[in-house]
Design a protein around this motif. Structure first.
Motif, PDB file in Angstrom:
ATOM      1  N   GLU A   1     -49.371  43.107  -7.021  1.00 36.18           N
ATOM      2  CA  GLU A   1     -48.786  42.087  -6.140  1.00 36.18           C
ATOM      3  C   GLU A   1     -47.259  42.135  -6.152  1.00 36.18           C
ATOM      4  OE1 GLU A   1     -49.405  37.890  -6.600  1.00 36.18           O
ATOM      5  OE2 GLU A   1     -48.775  37.894  -8.695  1.00 36.18           O
ATOM      6  N   LEU A   2     -46.673  41.563  -5.100  1.00 40.38           N
ATOM      7  CA  LEU A   2     -45.222  41.456  -5.055  1.00 40.38           C
ATOM      8  C   LEU A   2     -44.837  40.004  -5.312  1.00 40.38           C
ATOM      9  CD1 LEU A   2     -42.742  43.235  -2.739  1.00 40.38           C
ATOM     10  CD2 LEU A   2     -42.424  40.833  -3.259  1.00 40.38           C
ATOM     11  N   VAL A   3     -44.156  39.801  -6.415  1.00 40.10           N
ATOM     12  CA  VAL A   3     -43.651  38.476  -6.757  1.00 40.10           C
ATOM     13  C   VAL A   3     -42.156  38.459  -6.470  1.00 40.10           C
ATOM     14  CG1 VAL A   3     -43.236  36.820  -8.615  1.00 40.10           C
ATOM     15  CG2 VAL A   3     -45.323  38.185  -8.604  1.00 40.10           C
ATOM     16  N   ALA A   4     -41.715  37.510  -5.671  1.00 43.68           N
ATOM     17  CA  ALA A   4     -40.281  37.390  -5.416  1.00 43.68           C
ATOM     18  C   ALA A   4     -39.707  36.284  -6.286  1.00 43.68           C
ATOM     19  CB  ALA A   4     -40.028  37.083  -3.942  1.00 43.68           C
TER      20      ALA A   4
ATOM     21  N   SER B   1     -46.391  38.089  -2.082  1.00 43.61           N
ATOM     22  CA  SER B   1     -47.638  37.323  -2.140  1.00 43.61           C
ATOM     23  C   SER B   1     -47.432  36.088  -3.008  1.00 43.61           C
ATOM     24  CB  SER B   1     -48.778  38.182  -2.680  1.00 43.61           C
ATOM     25  OG  SER B   1     -48.385  38.835  -3.863  1.00 43.61           O
ATOM     26  N   SER B   2     -46.469  36.168  -3.931  1.00 45.32           N
ATOM     27  CA  SER B   2     -46.191  35.037  -4.801  1.00 45.32           C
ATOM     28  C   SER B   2     -44.681  34.835  -4.851  1.00 45.32           C
ATOM     29  CB  SER B   2     -46.744  35.341  -6.198  1.00 45.32           C
ATOM     30  OG  SER B   2     -46.380  34.331  -7.117  1.00 45.32           O
ATOM     31  N   ILE B   3     -44.257  33.578  -4.877  1.00 46.99           N
ATOM     32  CA  ILE B   3     -42.820  33.293  -4.941  1.00 46.99           C
ATOM     33  C   ILE B   3     -42.531  32.401  -6.142  1.00 46.99           C
ATOM     34  CG2 ILE B   3     -40.897  32.072  -3.805  1.00 46.99           C
ATOM     35  CD1 ILE B   3     -41.835  33.037  -1.166  1.00 46.99           C
ATOM     36  N   ALA B   4     -41.514  32.810  -6.903  1.00 50.98           N
ATOM     37  CA  ALA B   4     -41.019  31.964  -7.990  1.00 50.98           C
ATOM     38  C   ALA B   4     -39.617  31.519  -7.588  1.00 50.98           C
ATOM     39  CB  ALA B   4     -40.975  32.737  -9.300  1.00 50.98           C
TER      40      ALA B   4
ATOM     41  N   GLU C   1     -40.604  26.478  -9.744  1.00 51.84           N
ATOM     42  CA  GLU C   1     -41.998  26.550  -9.322  1.00 51.84           C
ATOM     43  C   GLU C   1     -42.412  27.969  -9.019  1.00 51.84           C
ATOM     44  OE1 GLU C   1     -41.783  24.263  -5.174  1.00 51.84           O
ATOM     45  OE2 GLU C   1     -43.773  25.131  -5.452  1.00 51.84           O
ATOM     46  N   GLN C   2     -43.715  28.226  -9.089  1.00 49.69           N
ATOM     47  CA  GLN C   2     -44.265  29.509  -8.647  1.00 49.69           C
ATOM     48  C   GLN C   2     -45.632  29.264  -8.023  1.00 49.69           C
ATOM     49  OE1 GLN C   2     -45.120  32.699 -11.509  1.00 49.69           O
ATOM     50  NE2 GLN C   2     -45.488  34.154  -9.854  1.00 49.69           N
ATOM     51  N   GLY C   3     -45.921  30.023  -6.979  1.00 46.99           N
ATOM     52  CA  GLY C   3     -47.225  29.898  -6.344  1.00 46.99           C
ATOM     53  C   GLY C   3     -47.362  30.905  -5.231  1.00 46.99           C
ATOM     54  N   PRO C   4     -48.532  30.894  -4.563  1.00 44.31           N
ATOM     55  CA  PRO C   4     -48.723  31.802  -3.434  1.00 44.31           C
ATOM     56  C   PRO C   4     -47.637  31.566  -2.380  1.00 44.31           C
ATOM     57  CG  PRO C   4     -50.797  30.750  -4.031  1.00 44.31           C
ATOM     58  CD  PRO C   4     -49.716  30.073  -4.826  1.00 44.31           C
ATOM     59  N   ALA C   5     -47.086  32.657  -1.842  1.00 45.38           N
ATOM     60  CA  ALA C   5     -45.906  32.559  -0.988  1.00 45.38           C
ATOM     61  C   ALA C   5     -46.075  31.564   0.167  1.00 45.38           C
ATOM     62  CB  ALA C   5     -45.544  33.948  -0.447  1.00 45.38           C
TER      63      ALA C   5
END
Ligand code: ATP
Ligand code: MG
Length: 317
Positions: free
Chosen positions: A35-38, A220-223, A232-236
């Motif tokens: 996954e791509l976490v930003a 797919s996920s943003i912090a 916070e972090q969760g699905p984009a």
């Protein structure tokens, strides 16, 4: 089981003559395979410090003062010497905004890629065979091996540093503003390449960026990071549509958006000096919905909805 990266309670300080800069405090983060976490935040929020610490590459006078960085179950904070050198490249790797951070200007591209493989114990013959494959896997002709970095364009150089970073097929690739120095068309090509490699190798990409639009498009996920804290972090889509933290909401309202007819509203006030962060929640002094306890007590990290986490008293039981 799907989680390849888990950061727990990570704090990173810079011990400067003018005081201790609490650049990352109690950070937490998760990335799943492929996954791509930003990591999104304003300038100075600690994104790069967090990104570098994932490789234990925080420059002095910076130091990881506590926390765990688990990649595939291995705690990087406990590694030393050869183990750490192996982990850099094989477990987690990094691409910088400026390719010259990794590339040597006076050596041929092919020799530099070869060296990465040899340093990690790939037998010479095999390594020589892999260099052209690596170049092709990042969309460069194999002839590029003979070139010096200055003979390539900025986009091509960034492809080479990506090739060096993925040479050992790491589980996690940190990319710190990898396209900020490139023009728009090349930016898209580099992001497309990262997407393709991520899918092909199942590696997680941690994209450090100040650009919410880019994160919205690719992650797919943003912090969200503010003043050294992950808020916070969760699905984009969920984080962007329905942020849990007031800072995320304020950040979204502060950027121009063609889908939003309202004029962007800047966040009143300034981020804190990280040598003297406010007690309690670091966003409290600027928060439109601040409560009394926010100013004195650190908000706990809670998960009010499945897959979502936030550090805010609004959501604490
Ligand atoms: P940007 O978007 O501008 O790249 P960032 O979110 O990546 O910002 P960092 O570069 O991680 O933020 O910086 C976080 C904090 O740590 C800032 O207050 C910065 O001034 C401080 N800092 C960063 N590097 C050092 C250093 N080498 N020595 C002292 N303080 C530092
Ligand atoms: Mg940075």
């Amino acid at each position: 089981a799907d989680t390849v990266l888990r950061v727990e309670d990570l704090s990173v300080y810079y011990y400067t003559l003018r005081g201790i800069v609490r650049a990352v405090e109690g950070a937490w983060l998760e990335a799943r395979r492929g996954e791509l976490v930003a990591i999104v935040g304003e300038s100075g929020s600690g994104k790069s410090t967090l990104g570098y610490s994932l490789l234990r590459l925080v420059p002095p006078p910076g130091r990881i003062v506590k926390g765990r960085i688990l990649v595939d179950g291995v705690d990087l904070t406990e590694l030393q010497g050869d183990e750490l050198r192996r982990a850099r490249g094989e477990l987690v790797s990094i691409v910088f905004q400026d390719p010259f951070t990794t590339l040597d200007p006076v050596r041929r591209i092919g020799d530099q890629l070869l060296e990465v493989l040899l340093e990690h114990g790939v037998p010479e013959e095999e390594a020589r065979g892999r260099v052209p494959q690596l170049l092709e896997s990042v969309g460069l002709p194999r002839e590029a091996a003979r070139a010096y970095p200055h003979q390539l364009s900025g986009g091509q150089r960034q492809r080479v540093s990506i090739a060096a970073a993925i040479a050992l097929e790491p589980r996690v690739l940190v990319a710190d503003e990898p396209t900020t120095a490139l023009d728009v068309i090349v930016q898209k090509q580099i992001m497309d390449l990262l997407d393709e490699l991520r899918r092909r190798h199942g590696m997680a990409v941690v994209l450090v960026t100040h650009d919410i639009a880019l994160a919205a498009e690719r992650a797919s996920s943003i912090a969200i990071m503010y003043a050294g804290k992950i808020v916070e972090q969760g699905p984009a889509e969920e984080v962007l549509r329905e942020p849990l933290h007031p800072y995320t909401r304020a950040l979204l309202d502060s950027v121009p958006d063609i889908d939003n007819p309202r004029w962007p509203r800047p966040i009143p006030g300034q981020p804190p000096d990280l040598r003297r962060p406010p007690p309690g929640c670091r966003f409290a002094p600027r928060c439109p919905v601040v409560m009394e306890k926010c100013r004195s007590k650190e908000p706990p990290v809670v998960s009010p909805r499945p897959g979502r986490k936030a550090a805010c008293w609004l959501h604490a039981p």
